[in-house]
Design a protein around this motif. Structure first.
Motif, short mmCIF file in Angstrom:
data_model
loop_
_atom_site.label_atom_id
_atom_site.label_comp_id
_atom_site.label_asym_id
_atom_site.label_seq_id
_atom_site.Cartn_x
_atom_site.Cartn_y
_atom_site.Cartn_z
N PHE A 127 -8.79 -8.67 -9.23
CA PHE A 127 -9.97 -8.14 -8.55
C PHE A 127 -11.03 -9.19 -8.22
CE2 PHE A 127 -8.19 -4.34 -10.56
CZ PHE A 127 -8.25 -3.44 -9.50
N ASP B 95 0.84 -1.21 0.00
CA ASP B 95 0.00 0.00 0.00
C ASP B 95 0.87 1.25 0.00
OD1 ASP B 95 -2.21 -1.61 0.06
OD2 ASP B 95 -2.53 -1.42 2.23
N VAL C 155 -11.03 -9.57 -4.51
CA VAL C 155 -11.63 -8.39 -3.86
C VAL C 155 -13.15 -8.47 -3.94
CG1 VAL C 155 -11.78 -5.87 -3.91
CG2 VAL C 155 -9.61 -7.00 -4.45
N LYS D 254 -14.10 0.17 -4.20
CA LYS D 254 -14.03 0.90 -2.94
C LYS D 254 -15.37 1.54 -2.58
CE LYS D 254 -10.48 3.61 -2.37
NZ LYS D 254 -9.59 4.77 -2.48
N SER E 174 -10.40 -0.09 -8.89
CA SER E 174 -10.18 0.07 -7.44
C SER E 174 -11.22 1.00 -6.85
CB SER E 174 -8.78 0.60 -7.17
OG SER E 174 -7.80 -0.34 -7.56
N ASN E 175 -11.46 2.15 -7.54
CA ASN E 175 -12.48 3.08 -7.07
C ASN E 175 -13.86 2.45 -7.09
OD1 ASN E 175 -10.74 5.17 -6.51
ND2 ASN E 175 -11.05 6.22 -8.46
N ARG F 32 -6.82 -0.25 -13.51
CA ARG F 32 -6.73 -0.63 -12.08
C ARG F 32 -7.26 0.48 -11.19
NH1 ARG F 32 -1.67 -2.97 -13.43
NH2 ARG F 32 -0.61 -1.07 -12.75
N ASN F 33 -6.92 1.74 -11.51
CA ASN F 33 -7.43 2.86 -10.71
C ASN F 33 -8.95 2.93 -10.78
OD1 ASN F 33 -4.95 3.80 -9.77
ND2 ASN F 33 -4.66 5.20 -11.51
#
Length: 465
Positions: free
Chosen positions: A323, A284, A326, A366, A362-363, A358-359
């Motif tokens: 992912f 991280d 996740v 999240k 990820s958002n 990926r960004n």
């Protein structure tokens, strides 16, 4: 002496006409188009010539002596354009016919028409010479007065001997002197008009400058607000950053200290767990540092993009490996779809494309508590001018918290989020979308957003073929 009286009366009439014309010009046609101004001048000049004939000296029943040629002299200086001067000369000449059709009237028409052509020729010299306005005026006055005398001798009805010995010695000098006097008065009107025009132009310029200063003041005030907001956002960013940095660092420091101090007392399972947490915290921390470095490189214009072959079909597989776990942990449905018309290989930067996706994913994970996250890869064609451009589109869609419409632009700016409280609730620095947007532009593409609060979001990455 009668000639002098009439010539002075003609001069007074011309001055009166000029004064009234000056007033009319200031209050009516000063802002009219150039063609209207020229037409008005032609009409005024012909009228001035006519009024001098009306109050001219009648030598006998047919012959009239006056200063009808003076408006032609002034026109040669004011509008040195051959066609206009010919019209004025012929027009003044034709007004002579109003006072009777006879040999003297025909001679008068012929005289002024010739003077119009003479002034038309002089106009070429006026426009090209570097002589002062005084020099131009003197030469034109002399030429026109002399030509007027010659025309009367050649075409006039008065015997040549009588005209040369008795009339011309009085009318020629008087005509020259009074023409100069009237020209000086008109010059004074012209200078006054120029000063008035300069004042008007200066006022317009000052008004424009004042308006520009007001606009600049508004821009500066807006810029000051933006700088204040930027400072506020950076302060919030630093606060978030300190939290984001402190969390993994504390985990690494504390757990490594526990392992160091209690090495003999910890079970293998505990050491493995602590090591896993340290590894995850280090990852991280590294990702956070990479984001900051990427942002600084983009802003400095030093982020390199390497265009090479990119296997589009491999991207969903790589992202699925990352992912799927996740999605399982959060209980979300994760779907990946690849359209059949998408080409197998495109030319772009594989590393940066994966970083953007990926960004975005990820958002999506999240900010999605339940429902789904999906990645769809498709092809579109759009007309841009006369060309047809093809794009590969990566759609990242979720059923998360969504984004308010007024925040759609803000979230792509560095150090900003849709809501500053989001970072405290969900974590993160707010750099991901800013970096992704900049990377998309470097790749020749762009990112679009479609979202409503509590209705999920759709981010689309467009890459050109």
């Amino acid at each position: 002496m009668e000639y002098l009286k009439i010539f002075f009366m003609n001069t007074a009439l011309l001055i009166t006409v000029a004064y009234l014309a000056n007033l009319i010009y200031k209050h009516t046609i000063s802002h009219a188009p150039e063609t209207v101004k020229k037409a008005s001048w032609v009409v005024l000049s012909i009228f001035a010539g006519w009024i001098t004939i009306l109050f001219g000296y009648r030598l006998h029943e047919n012959a009239i002596f006056d200063l009808r040629f003076v408006p032609l002299i002034i026109s040669t200086l004011a509008f040195p354009q051959p066609f206009i001067l010919i019209i004025i000369g012929v027009g003044i000449g034709l007004t002579r016919l109003i006072f009777g059709m006879n040999e003297a009237a025909v001679a008068g028409v012929l005289n002024l028409s010739i003077l119009g052509f003479v002034c038309a020729g002089l106009s070429y010299w006026v426009r090209r010479t570097t002589v002062t306005i005084v020099g131009k005026g003197l030469l034109i006055i002399l030429v026109v007065n002399l030509m007027n005398a010659v025309n009367i001798i050649v075409f006039g009805v008065i015997p040549d001997r009588v005209y040369i010995t008795e009339i011309m010695p009085i009318t020629l000098p008087a005509g020259i002197v009074l023409s100069m006097l009237f020209s000086l008065i008109i010059r004074d009107f012209q200078l006054d008009l120029q000063r008035t025009g300069q004042v008007v132009r200066a006022n317009k310029l000052l008004s424009a400058q004042a308006e520009e200063l007001h606009k600049n003041k508004i821009v500066l005030e807006e810029r000051a607000k933006q700088l204040m907001l930027a400072s506020q956002f950076k302060s919030e960013f630093l606060a978030n950053m300190s939290h984001e940095l402190r969390t993994p660092l504390n985990s690494i420091i504390n757990l490594s200290q526990i392992i160091e101090e209690n090495d003999q007392q910890l079970t293998p399972e505990e050491i493995t767990e602590y090591g896993s947490i340290i590894h995850r915290s280090g990852g991280d921390l590294l990702a956070l540092i990479n984001d900051i470095l990427d942002l600084s490189k983009v802003e400095a214009g030093k982020l390199d993009v390497v265009n090479e072959e990119l296997n589009v079909s491999e991207i969903p597989e790589l992202l699925a490996l990352q992912f799927t776990v996740v999605a399982r942990k959060k209980g979300l449905e994760f779907n990946i779809n690849l359209s059949e018309d998408v080409p197998a290989v495109i030319h772009s930067d594989p590393q940066r494309v994966q970083q953007i996706l990926r960004n975005l994913l990820s958002n999506a994970f999240k900010f999605t508590l339940n429902g789904f996250v999906s990645l769809n890869v498709r092809m579109i064609e759009r007309s841009e001018g006369q060309a047809l451009k093809r794009w590969v589109v990566f759609d990242v869609q979720d059923s998360g918290i969504g984004i308010a419409a007024d925040k759609h632009t803000v979230i792509f700016e560095a150090f900003q989020q849709a809501d500053s409280s989001i970072s405290r609730k969900y974590g993160g620095t707010g750099l991901g979308l800013s970096i992704s947007n900049d990377l998309a532009k470097l790749l020749g593409g762009y990112i679009t957003l479609s979202s409503k609060e509590e209705q999920g979001s759709l981010f689309s990455l467009y890459l050109p073929l």
